[in-house]
Enzyme design. Structure first.
Site, PDB file in Angstrom:
ATOM      1  CE  LYS A 192       1.519   2.604  14.379  1.00 46.17           C
ATOM      2  NZ  LYS A 192       2.919   3.130  14.094  1.00 46.17           N
ATOM      3  N   GLY A 245      -0.647   9.654   6.133  1.00 42.24           N
ATOM      4  CA  GLY A 245       0.727   9.219   5.919  1.00 42.24           C
ATOM      5  C   GLY A 245       1.018   9.028   4.449  1.00 42.24           C
ATOM      6  CB  SER A 246       3.776   7.278   2.757  1.00 44.13           C
ATOM      7  OG  SER A 246       3.597   5.904   3.081  1.00 44.13           O
ATOM      8  CB  THR A 247       0.798   7.334  -1.716  1.00 46.40           C
ATOM      9  OG1 THR A 247       0.301   8.677  -1.716  1.00 46.40           O
ATOM     10  CG2 THR A 247       0.032   6.523  -2.744  1.00 46.40           C
ATOM     11  CB  THR A 249       1.687   3.548   4.618  1.00 51.06           C
ATOM     12  OG1 THR A 249       3.106   3.509   4.790  1.00 51.06           O
ATOM     13  CG2 THR A 249       1.028   2.923   5.832  1.00 51.06           C
ATOM     14  N   GLY A 250      -0.753   3.821   2.575  1.00 48.31           N
ATOM     15  CA  GLY A 250      -2.187   3.845   2.317  1.00 48.31           C
ATOM     16  C   GLY A 250      -2.626   2.683   1.444  1.00 48.31           C
ATOM     17  CD  GLU A 268      -4.517  14.765   4.890  1.00 53.18           C
ATOM     18  OE1 GLU A 268      -3.477  15.453   4.916  1.00 53.18           O
ATOM     19  OE2 GLU A 268      -5.500  14.981   5.628  1.00 53.18           O
ATOM     20  CB  CYS A 303       0.191  16.024   3.732  1.00 55.84           C
ATOM     21  SG  CYS A 303      -1.102  16.831   4.691  1.00 55.84           S
ATOM     22  CD  GLU A 401       4.158  13.602   0.431  1.00 57.38           C
ATOM     23  OE1 GLU A 401       3.356  14.470   0.809  1.00 57.38           O
ATOM     24  OE2 GLU A 401       4.051  12.396   0.738  1.00 57.38           O
TER      25      GLU A 401
END
Length: 501
Positions: A192, A245-247, A249-250, A268, A303, A401
């Site tokens: 995706k 991606g972003s933390t 979203t992680g 990551e 990143c 970030e």
């Protein structure tokens, strides 16, 4: 022969004639999405609308996962010998390289990376596939010492169906770094891509099929994170999810994994990477060039960008002066011009995000010795390089970030203080250390909390080949291993088998 096989003399002309198919790639073909909802992608250099893509959701994800599972269980890919998979992956790499200019142009149009960077990026993607192919037969199983009457083996098997969710900053390249190792060890994949930049990833399905990768082994579904992304992360038949991606979203993906089938995760996430410069460096001009390059490459949307510059106090002013001089000379340009090295941010949303952080830095007392700021017209998303000094670790620009060309500068007095500042964030993705002292290099390499630490004692020594080396993030930069043989092992399952006499 593909019309993009040789670099076009005029990228702007090619941009007017390029065509693409926005339909999801499922089970070896592009299909009509069942949804009637769409989302648009825009050119951040001028605000023009590029395409309307189907906002795929649970139905398309379920079809893709079902196709991936069927292909895996049938063994059309998983049961091939590693060398047979490697030969097909080499064909895939060749196909990517033949179509590198078309893929690069799509990334440039959708997220603004200058063509001078996106074109080499596609060739690096082809090389990443070759690296995975060459390693396909290098994951050696083990015979475990045991009683003489028993043979005990540890076997590596593919996990099954790998879901991949990728970001917009290096669309096709990061997609490939997820796909290639997963396929090399025998998995099937459902990818995706980011809704900001999906077009280059959608082309990969056709290239994979032409290279000989069987139907269902690679599936690509466009959509929003709240739709297709959440459906993939929640799917009960996905065995492993890999994400960049972003933390924020992680963390959400960790929740969705736990709420569904406890699928394994490789994440990551964000970074706030320090560049630590000690006074024994004699090459301040070269250091300044590397520092500026790190925070301005891809407009700082990287990143591992070195967004925090830590400088020993005795050389602080001299290095900052060089950094500001170089950064102030950077000019924003048309990403389709091969002479442009600095393009726009990827979206209006990202532009607004950087603007808010710039205001936060000023509000909290940091000094903008190079204000940077917006450039070009109101429809464009350019932000010129920005340098803050007098930064404290409790400031938002030091902790969070930004994902833009904004550099925060700290002064330190000794090694202990440098380590304290370097480790003062919740992140731990990467770090650069500039020193000629070997003992200090070893101490910093161990003390700095980061998945990768680059020690540079001379100019030109900061390159990192992520395809060859493995790393594992610290803190809220993520979890799991990526890169190298260990990154491929992370996409396998370990099984113990014993034979008793």
């Amino acid at each position: 022969m593909n019309s993009f096989e040789h670099a076009p003399a005029n990228w702007a002309v090619k941009a007017q004639t390029i065509s693409f198919d926005v339909r999801p790639w499922i089970n070896g073909r592009q299909i009509e999405a069942s949804t009637t909802e769409h989302f648009a992608t825009f050119n951040p250099a001028n605000g023009s609308r590029i395409a309307d893509l189907p906002a795929c959701g649970a139905a398309e994800i379920d079809s893709a996962v079902s196709a991936a599972r069927a292909a895996f269980e049938q063994g059309t890919w998983a049961n091939l010998s590693p060398r047979a998979r490697a030969r097909i992956l080499m064909n895939f790499a060749d196909a990517i390289e033949r179509n590198a200019d078309e893929l690069a142009l799509l990334d440039t149009l959708e997220m603004g990376m200058p063509i001078s960077a996106s074109a080499p990026d596609m060739r690096a993607a082809a090389d990443a596939v070759r690296v995975a192919a060459e390693a396909a037969d290098k994951l050696i199983d083990q015979v475990i010492p045991n009683d003489p009457s028993t043979l005990l083996l540890n076997l590596r098997e593919p996990v099954g169906v790998v879901g991949a969710i990728t970001p917009w900053n290096f669309p096709a390249y990061i997609g490939i770094t997820k796909i290639a190792p997963a396929l090399a060890v025998g998995n099937s994949v459902v990818l995706k891509p980011s809704e900001v930049a999906s077009l280059s990833c959608l082309q990969l399905g056709k290239l994979a099929a032409a290279a000989g990768i069987p139907d269902g082994v690679l599936n690509i579904v466009p959509g929003l994170g709240s739709g297709a992304g959440a459906a993939l992360a929640s799917h009960m038949d996905v065995d492993l999810l890999t994400f960049t991606g972003s933390t924020a979203t992680g963390k959400r993906l960790i929740e969705l994994s736990g709420q569904s089938n406890m699928k394994r995760l490789i994440l990551e996430c964000g970074g706030k990477s320090p560049q630590i410069v000690f006074a024994d460096m004699e090459y301040l001009d070269a250091v300044a060039e590397a520092v500026v390059g790190s925070i301005t490459f891809n407009s700082g949307q990287v990143c591992v960008a070195g967004s925090r510059l830590l400088v020993e106090r005795s050389i602080h002013d001299a290095l900052v002066e060089r950094v500001v001089t170089l950064a102030s000379q950077i000019e924003a340009g048309n990403p389709l011009d091969e002479t442009t090295s600095f393009g726009p941010l990827a979206s209006r949303e990202q532009h607004d995000r950087v603007r808010r952080y710039f205001a936060a830095g000023q509000d909290q007392g940091a000094v903008a010795v190079l204000p940077g700021g917006p450039a070009e017209g109101n429809e464009a998303c350019y932000w010129l390089p920005t340098v803050f000094t007098d930064v404290r670790s409790d400031m938002r620009i030091a902790q969070e970030e930004i994902f833009g060309p904004v550099l925060s500068v700290f002064a330190f007095d000794d090694e202990i203080e440098a380590i304290k500042i370097a480790n003062s964030t919740t992140y731990g993705l990467a770090a650069n250390v500039w020193t000629r002292d070997l003992g200090r290099s070893l101490r910093l390499a161990r003390a700095v909390k980061a998945g990768s630490v680059t020690i540079a004692g001379s100019p030109g020594a900061t390159a990192l080949d992520a395809t060859a080396g493995a790393f594992e993030p610290h803190g809220q930069s993520g979890l799991g291993i990526e890169g190298g043989l260990d990154g491929m092992r992370a996409m396998t399952r370990l099984k113990s088998v014993s034979f008793s006499g």
